[in-house]
Design an enzyme around this catalytic site. Structure first.
Site, PDB file in Angstrom:
ATOM      1  NE  ARG A  35      -4.296  -1.627   1.714  1.00 21.97           N
ATOM      2  CZ  ARG A  35      -5.246  -2.022   2.542  1.00 21.97           C
ATOM      3  NH1 ARG A  35      -5.113  -1.837   3.838  1.00 21.97           N
ATOM      4  NH2 ARG A  35      -6.334  -2.589   2.084  1.00 21.97           N
ATOM      5  CE  LYS A 200     -18.465 -11.323   9.827  1.00 16.81           C
ATOM      6  NZ  LYS A 200     -18.851 -10.077  10.509  1.00 16.81           N
ATOM      7  N   GLY A 353      -7.673  -6.975   0.673  1.00 13.43           N
ATOM      8  CA  GLY A 353      -6.347  -6.857   1.271  1.00 13.43           C
ATOM      9  C   GLY A 353      -5.641  -8.192   1.360  1.00 13.43           C
ATOM     10  N   GLY A 377     -12.679  -3.291   0.934  1.00 15.85           N
ATOM     11  CA  GLY A 377     -14.069  -2.849   1.040  1.00 15.85           C
ATOM     12  C   GLY A 377     -14.499  -1.995  -0.145  1.00 15.85           C
TER      13      GLY A 377
HETATM   14  P1  ADP Z   1      -9.920 -10.151   1.622  1.00 21.37           P
HETATM   15  O1  ADP Z   1      -9.119  -9.327   2.598  1.00 21.37           O
HETATM   16  O2  ADP Z   1      -9.122 -10.573   0.440  1.00 21.37           O
HETATM   17  O3  ADP Z   1     -11.229  -9.498   1.276  1.00 21.37           O
HETATM   18  P2  ADP Z   1     -11.101 -11.666   3.770  1.00 21.37           P
HETATM   19  O4  ADP Z   1     -10.591 -10.644   4.740  1.00 21.37           O
HETATM   20  O5  ADP Z   1     -12.548 -11.772   3.554  1.00 21.37           O
HETATM   21  O6  ADP Z   1     -10.328 -11.492   2.367  1.00 21.37           O
HETATM   22  O7  ADP Z   1     -10.631 -13.105   4.246  1.00 21.37           O
HETATM   23  C1  ADP Z   1      -9.275 -13.457   4.308  1.00 21.37           C
HETATM   24  C2  ADP Z   1      -9.059 -14.503   5.347  1.00 21.37           C
HETATM   25  O8  ADP Z   1      -9.907 -15.610   5.145  1.00 21.37           O
HETATM   26  C3  ADP Z   1      -7.656 -15.039   5.318  1.00 21.37           C
HETATM   27  O9  ADP Z   1      -6.963 -14.623   6.466  1.00 21.37           O
HETATM   28  C4  ADP Z   1      -7.827 -16.548   5.283  1.00 21.37           C
HETATM   29  O10 ADP Z   1      -6.972 -17.233   6.152  1.00 21.37           O
HETATM   30  C5  ADP Z   1      -9.267 -16.715   5.700  1.00 21.37           C
HETATM   31  N1  ADP Z   1      -9.846 -17.971   5.233  1.00 21.37           N
HETATM   32  C6  ADP Z   1      -9.898 -18.438   3.974  1.00 21.37           C
HETATM   33  N2  ADP Z   1     -10.443 -19.653   3.922  1.00 21.37           N
HETATM   34  C7  ADP Z   1     -10.775 -19.976   5.190  1.00 21.37           C
HETATM   35  C8  ADP Z   1     -11.360 -21.131   5.807  1.00 21.37           C
HETATM   36  N3  ADP Z   1     -11.734 -22.177   5.089  1.00 21.37           N
HETATM   37  N4  ADP Z   1     -11.529 -21.099   7.142  1.00 21.37           N
HETATM   38  C9  ADP Z   1     -11.162 -20.044   7.867  1.00 21.37           C
HETATM   39  N5  ADP Z   1     -10.592 -18.929   7.364  1.00 21.37           N
HETATM   40  C10 ADP Z   1     -10.396 -18.895   6.039  1.00 21.37           C
HETATM   41 MG    MG Z   2      -9.305  -9.015   4.742  1.00 25.28          MG
END
Ligand code: ADP
Ligand code: MG
Length: 396
Positions: A35, A200, A353, A377
Site C-alpha cells: 500500500r 465472512k 487486502g 471494502g
Molecule cells: P480479503 O481481505 O481478500 O477481502 P477476507 O478478509 O474476507 O479477504 O478473508 C481473508 C481470510 O480468510 C484469510 O486470512 C484466510 O486465512 C481466511 N480464510 C480463507 N479460507 C478460510 C477457511 N476455510 N476457514 C477459515 N478462514 C479462512
Molecule cells: Mg481481509
C-alpha cells in the site's frame, strides 16, 4: 473525477493527501508494504511539482483515542526509505505538533500527520463532528488530493468532508483503481467470472446479490463456502459457518439456477482437526466432512475445476482467498486461482487486502494480472454497484 492537474500550479502550496497506509504489522514491523508503494506515484508527482505535501492516513482501529500501538511511525520510516528522503511524522493529528510540522515544510518535502483515527471525529456518524475536524485539516492545506483508494467508500473527515472545503482532486492511484474496476464491473467482456472467498459470508452477501444479475460464473471458496455447503444440506464439521445466513444463501442458490449463472462450488476440501499451520490435513469430498474436522482450503479436484473454468473467462474479478493461505498446507487453492489468472489472457482484477497479499506472498509476478486493487471494502462496494462517497465528492 477531477485530476491533480485541475489544481493548477502547486509550487509552494500545502497539499493535503489522503493515502491508505493501513499496512499489516507484526511486532511493529511492516510485513507487506504494497500500500505504501502504491501511494508513491502521487506523492512523487506532488514532490516534483514543488508542493509541500501533508499526508493523512490511518492505521488499524485505535477507536478514536491516542494509542501508541497504532502510531504511523513505522510507515513514516518505510516511506522515507522508499522515496529516499526524510519524512517527518507529526506528534499529533491536527494539534500544535501538526501545525509546526506543516509550517516547517519546504517545497518538495513530505510530512505525515499522526493516525487520523486517533481523533474520534474522523469516523463520526455525526456530520457536524466530522466537519469540525475537516476544518482543522483545511487549516493545514491549500488543496486536497484523495489517493487512499482503500477508504474512498467511507464518509470520513479526511476522505469526504475535507474534499468539500478546499480545491480537491483524485490522485493517480484512485484514478487507476476506478478505471480498472469499472472495466471489470460495468461492462465486462464475457464470459464474466467472479471468484469470492475469504472468511465472512455476511460481508460479501450484498456483492453476491448484485453479481447474480451480472456474472456468467460465480465461484465460491474460502471460509464462506461452508455456509453454501450447509445450505445444500452437507454437514460441515467444525468449519466456519454462519448459520443465520443459510436461508439467504439458499435463495441465492435458487436465483443462480433461475438466471442461468454457473455457481461453482468445490467438490472436495482440505480438512484438519484444528486451525494451525502444522495440523495434519486430509482431503475429503464435500459430502464427507468429518464432524471433528474443519475445512481450510478447497481440494485438488476443485482446484482443477476452478482453474479449467476460469481459463474460459474473458473477465475475472476475484475477492477473497480460497483457503487459509497463511499456512502452507492450505495455500494450494488460492495459488491455483492465482495461477489460472496469471497464466490466462483475460482481464483480471484482484481486490481485497488478504487476496492481494496472498498473490504477493505466494510469489506471483504482479504484472501478470491486469490489476491488483489496494482496496478491499472499496473494491467490493464497486462490485456491489454502490456509489462511493469519497469518489462522488470528486466528480464535477
Ligand atoms: P480479503 O481481505 O481478500 O477481502 P477476507 O478478509 O474476507 O479477504 O478473508 C481473508 C481470510 O480468510 C484469510 O486470512 C484466510 O486465512 C481466511 N480464510 C480463507 N479460507 C478460510 C477457511 N476455510 N476457514 C477459515 N478462514 C479462512
Ligand atoms: Mg481481509
Amino acid at each position: 473525477m477531477r485530476s491533480i492537474d485541475t489544481l493548477g500550479d502547486l509550487r509552494g502550496k500545502r497539499v493535503l493527501v489522503r493515502s491508505d497506509f493501513n499496512v499489516p504489522l507484526k511486532d511493529g514491523v511492516i510485513t507487506d508494504d504494497g500500500r505504501i508503494r502504491a501511494a508513491l506515484p502521487t506523492l512523487e508527482k506532488l514532490v516534483q511539482a514543488g508542493a509541500k505535501v501533508v499526508v493523512m492516513a490511518h492505521l488499524g482501529r485505535p477507536k478514536g483515542t491516542v494509542d501508541p500501538a497504532f502510531s504511523l511511525a513505522p510507515v513514516a520510516q518505510r516511506l522515507g526509505e522508499l522515496i529516499d528522503a526524510p519524512v517527518t511524522l507529526a506528534g499529533d493529528t491536527v494539534g500544535d505538533s501538526a501545525k509546526e510540522t506543516v509550517a516547517a515544510l519546504e517545497e518538495g518535502q513530505i510530512a505525515l500527520l499522526e493516525n487520523v483515527r486517533f481523533d474520534a471525529r474522523e469516523t463520526s456518524k455525526v456530520d457536524e463532528e466530522r466537519e469540525e475536524l475537516a476544518r482543522a485539516y483545511a487549516e493545514l492545506g491549500d488543496a486536497f488530493v484523495s489517493d487512499g483508494f482503500g477508504v474512498v467508500h467511507r464518509k470520513q473527515a479526511s476522505v469526504y468532508d475535507i474534499a468539500k472545503l478546499v480545491p480537491s482532486a483524485a490522485g493517480l492511484l484512485v484514478v487507476n483503481e476506478i478505471e480498472s474496476l469499472r472495466k471489470a464491473t460495468e461492462e465486462p467482456e464475457r464470459p464474466y467470472a467472479v471468484v469470492l472467498g475469504g472468511s465472512k459470508v455476511s460481508d460479501k452477501l450484498g456483492v453476491i446479490a448484485n453479481l447474480l444479475k451480472k456474472a456468467d460464473m460465480l465461484f465460491i471458496g474460502g471460509g464462506m463456502v461452508f455456509t453454501f455447503l450447509a445450505a445444500q444440506g452437507h454437514s460441515v464439521g467444525k468449519s466456519l459457518l454462519e448459520e443465520d445466513q443459510i436461508d439467504t444463501v439458499k435463495a441465492y442458490i435458487d436465483e443462480a439456477k433461475e438466471r442461468g449463472v454457473d455457481l461453482v462450488l468445490p467438490t472436495d476440501v482440505v480438512v484438519a482437526p484444528e486451525f494451525a499451520a502444522n495440523a495434519p490435513s486430509t482431503v475429503v469430498s464435500v459430502d464427507a466432512i468429518p464432524a471433528d474436522q474443519m475445512g481450510l482450503d478447497i481440494g485438488p479436484e476443485s482446484q482443477k475445476l476452478f482453474a479449467d473454468k476460469l481459463a474460459t473467462a474473458k473477465t475475472v474479478a476475484w475477492n477473497g482467498p480460497m483457503g487459509v493461505f497463511e499456512f502452507e498446507a492450505f495455500a494450494a487453492g488460492t495459488a491455483a486461482v492465482a495461477k489460472a489468472l496469471s497464466d490466462g489472457s483475460m482481464f483480471s482484477v484482484i481486490g481485497g487486502g488478504d487476496s492481494a497479499a496472498a498473490v504477493r506472498t505466494l510469489g506471483f509476478d504482479e504484472s501478470t494480472f491486469s490489476h491488483i486493487s489496494t482496496g478491499g471494502g472499496a473494491s467490493l462496494e464497486l462490485l456491489e454497484g454502490k456509489v462511493l462517497p469519497g469518489i462522488a465528492v470528486l466528480e464535477d
